[in-house]
Design a protein around this motif. Structure first.
Motif, PDB file in Angstrom:
ATOM      1  N   TYR A  68       0.711  -1.324   0.178  1.00 24.36           N
ATOM      2  CA  TYR A  68      -0.095  -0.285   0.046  1.00 24.36           C
ATOM      3  C   TYR A  68       0.861   1.176  -0.093  1.00 24.36           C
ATOM      4  N   THR A  69       0.832   2.093  -0.987  1.00 20.40           N
ATOM      5  CA  THR A  69       1.675   3.347  -1.184  1.00 20.40           C
ATOM      6  C   THR A  69       0.538   4.381  -1.771  1.00 20.40           C
ATOM      7  N   LEU A  70       1.038   5.590  -1.543  1.00 25.37           N
ATOM      8  CA  LEU A  70       0.385   6.750  -1.996  1.00 25.37           C
ATOM      9  C   LEU A  70       0.879   7.017  -3.359  1.00 25.37           C
ATOM     10  N   SER A  71       0.006   7.377  -4.101  1.00 23.25           N
ATOM     11  CA  SER A  71       0.277   7.808  -5.679  1.00 23.25           C
ATOM     12  C   SER A  71       1.057   9.206  -5.445  1.00 23.25           C
ATOM     13  N   GLU A  72       1.826   9.290  -6.751  1.00 20.05           N
ATOM     14  CA  GLU A  72       2.694  10.547  -6.647  1.00 20.05           C
ATOM     15  C   GLU A  72       1.903  11.757  -6.529  1.00 20.05           C
TER      16      GLU A  72
END
Length: 86
Positions: A68-72
């Motif tokens: 799970y990561t944030l979008s740019e």
């Protein structure tokens, strides 16, 4: 409060919780099993507790495999918000 073979229902539920995580002693497990033979309420609690533990463990396994990561775009927006606080 129902007291069967030396443990109360409160003690039985505590042992049940410990048993789910492998922390109950052999004596506690025996006391719990004897209690569960007689007490329908604690038996239901134990059954529901086991069911919930299986669900949570399954979900935890799924979550470990996902990243799970944030979008740019979200990262940039977060950085801008952080600058407002400085």
């Amino acid at each position: 409060m129902l007291k069967i073979f030396g443990i109360t229902c409160d003690e039985a539920t505590a042992i049940c919780d410990k048993s789910q995580y492998g922390e109950a002693t052999f004596k506690e497990k025996v006391q719990l099993n004897i209690h569960l033979l007689i007490c329908k309420i604690c038996k239901l609690y134990s059954k529901q507790n086991s069911f919930l533990t299986r669900i949570y463990k399954g979900k935890a396994t799924e979550c470990r495999h996902k990243k799970y990561t944030l979008s740019e775009l979200d990262k940039t927006a977060l950085k801008e918000k952080m600058k407002e606080f400085n």
